[in-house]
Design an enzyme around this catalytic site. Structure first.
Site, short mmCIF file in Angstrom:
data_model
loop_
_atom_site.label_atom_id
_atom_site.label_comp_id
_atom_site.label_asym_id
_atom_site.label_seq_id
_atom_site.Cartn_x
_atom_site.Cartn_y
_atom_site.Cartn_z
N ASP A 121 0.83 -1.20 0.00
CA ASP A 121 0.00 0.00 0.00
C ASP A 121 0.87 1.26 0.00
O ASP A 121 1.89 1.32 0.69
CB ASP A 121 -0.89 -0.03 1.25
CG ASP A 121 -1.91 1.08 1.30
OD1 ASP A 121 -2.72 1.19 0.37
OD2 ASP A 121 -1.89 1.86 2.27
N GLU A 131 1.68 -0.34 -4.96
CA GLU A 131 0.68 0.66 -5.37
C GLU A 131 1.45 1.95 -5.61
O GLU A 131 1.89 2.60 -4.68
CB GLU A 131 -0.37 0.86 -4.28
CG GLU A 131 -1.41 1.91 -4.66
CD GLU A 131 -2.22 2.42 -3.48
OE1 GLU A 131 -3.35 2.88 -3.70
OE2 GLU A 131 -1.74 2.37 -2.33
#
Length: 530
Positions: free
Chosen positions: A216, A274
């Protein structure tokens, strides 16, 4: 697959948002036992791996992206034993399990942050996070009345991605940084203790059979010295540019090299970042041989249903990955963006275009990420205000509705909500009654359903696309059409208003029935030309 070609190179990943997949215990929230119970559905789709959104211990302020204990599974999802059972059952079916990793921040309920709140400014406990004095003559030091002193101005003008300021003041007058919700304080990656703890987390999961991580905010973590002001603090959620001081600081690459050094001890495991970075050279830095294995490229998600826009997105993504000789990645939806059926126009048109775009995506070389419900053609749901739970809704003062509309639970069976998702009608997000036509049960009974369509094209990708390089050959058929050859198969997309004459060859599949041998508008086809 040989050692020279890692398993993830052209793999199909199936993203599962556990809260919304299947509820095994009747609390209205999906859990890991629910995922295990539906592994046959995942297996019959024909995917290679599952990507699980966060299931670690969390107060759920941001539905798991606020991690209080990174080395345990939240009881809401069934605890550690439930994940171990899922890994065992998935591996027995030849499906790998990748998990979400959240290294940029912790939950404010994390023991480290709770210790920081009670510790003094400058203490070891505060050095794990980014605490600063405020701006102004008092510098935040007048702690007898911190609400009124001139240090009541935040240390800089950074804003939260979720809306509002990126700083929150604590009782003694200092401020802490949170690029997301106030309950997600950013870690201080200049502190070696932070990486040491992350290494424990990585090995904890890898030693339990996890096959890798989606990282993330992989372009976050590192912060520039001095924390300079933003030039444009009026940005919207996820509207990031390549000059945003909050992200993509050069120091982040040392962090990824550290992560890779751990992953190299587990050669079966993959990292996928990401990366909201749109300069190709900067994007490629994350994919150097000693950093991430792959990075999410979001250009296809952002492309309009237009041949030039789609081709531009594909060429750009291939070029960005090619700079690092890495596998490209493709996705049309995830838990953060509007579902593609709605994005492409909703209703029958939106569904037709979504099916066509799925064929375009699956014809491309590289790794593909499907989002649970995509195989059912689920649209976004326009939820009532009182049902919204995304922190974006409150932090934006009800100007941004947030991401709940793409997170509504999966409909499995039956004629009314909760459609077999749960035994409890009070699901964590309400399910629309009209989804009775979209359940897995209904679609299995209909050979023309979107579910059968996805099973077919995923099977054909495995059997007919023999990818040997990350390249496509473009053809020009018509201005309102897209055509390219990939791994020996021609993919044709008709975005125009009239049927399109298809080139000669064996028709493998089409997203809609042909009209007198021609490809109808808003549809795609695969053709073996050789």
């Amino acid at each position: 697959m040989s050692e020279a070609v890692p398993w993830w190179t052209n793999a199909i990943f199936y993203q599962i948002y556990p809260r919304s997949f299947a509820d095994s215990n009747g609390d209205g929230v999906g859990d890991l036992e629910g995922v295990t119970a539906h592994l046959d559905h995942v297996s019959e789709l024909g995917v290679d791996a599952i990507w699980l959104n966060p299931v670690m211990v969390s107060p759920m302020a941001d539905h798991g992206y606020d991690v209080a204990d990174p080395r345990d599974v939240d009881p809401l999802f069934g605890g550690l034993g439930a994940l171990e059972r899922l890994i065992t059952e998935a591996h027995a079916r030849g499906i790998r399990i990748t998990m979400d990793l959240v290294p940029n921040h912790t939950s404010s309920a994390h023991s480290w942050f709770q210790a920081a709140l009670t510790a003094a400014p400058g203490s070891v406990e505060r050095e794990r996070y980014i605490f600063r004095d405020g701006r102004g003559p008092s510098g935040g030091q007048e702690r007898s009345d911190p609400g009124n002193d001139l240090g009541g101005t935040p240390p800089n003008n950074w804003v939260s991605v979720f809306g509002g300021p990126a700083w929150t003041r604590v009782a003694d007058g200092q401020w802490y940084l949170h690029l997301f919700d106030a309950e997600q304080p950013d870690l201080n990656w200049d502190n070696p203790e932070v990486f040491s703890d992350l290494e424990k987390t990585l090995r904890f999961w890898l030693d339990r059979g996890v096959d890798g991580f989606r990282i993330d905010v992989a372009h976050g973590m590192a912060k520039p010295p001095g924390l300079p002001d933003m030039s444009n603090p009026d940005v919207e959620m996820l509207t990031l540019d390549d000059h945003d001081p909050r992200f993509n600081h050069e120091g982040v690459h040392d962090i990824h090299r550290g992560i890779r050094s751990v992953l190299d001890d587990y050669p079966h495991a993959v990292t996928i970042g990401e990366i909201w970075v749109f300069d190709n050279a900067d994007f490629a830095k994350y994919l150097r041989p000693d950093e991430l294995h792959m990075g999410f490229n979001f250009r296809l998600v952002r492309a309009e249903f237009d041949p030039a826009d789609i081709r531009g997105a594909v060429e750009n993504a291939l070029a960005a990955a090619g700079l690092a000789d890495a596998s490209p990645t493709w996705t049309l939806s995830n838990h953060d963006v509007e579902r593609e059926v709605s994005r492409y126009g909703d209703g029958a048109t939106g569904l037709a275009r979504a099916r066509a775009m799925a064929m375009v995506m699956l014809a491309l070389p590289g790794a593909v990420f499907l989002y649970n419900g995509e195989e059912l053609g689920l649209p976004n749901v326009d939820l009532p205000d009182d049902a919204l739970q995304d922190p974006v809704w409150e932090r934006s003062k009800h100007t941004e509705r947030g991401r709940d509309g793409c997170r509504v639970p999966m409909p499995w069976s039956g004629a009314a909500p909760p459609f077999g998702f749960s035994s409890n009608p009070d699901t964590w997000l309400p399910m629309p009654p009209e989804w009775s036509a979209l359940t897995v049960e209904r679609q299995l009974a209909d050979p023309d359903s979107t579910l059968h369509f996805f099973r077919t094209i995923l099977r054909l990708r495995h059997s007919h696309f023999h990818f040997t390089e990350f390249d496509v050959e473009w053809l020009q058929l018509r201005d309102d059409a897209l055509a390219f050859v990939s791994a020996g198969v021609l993919c044709v997309l008709n975005t125009g208003r009239t049927p399109l004459e298809l080139p000669a060859g064996e028709l493998l599949a089409a997203s809609a029935p042909l009209l007198e041998g021609q490809l109808p508008p808003d549809s795609a086809a695969w053709i073996v030309t050789g």
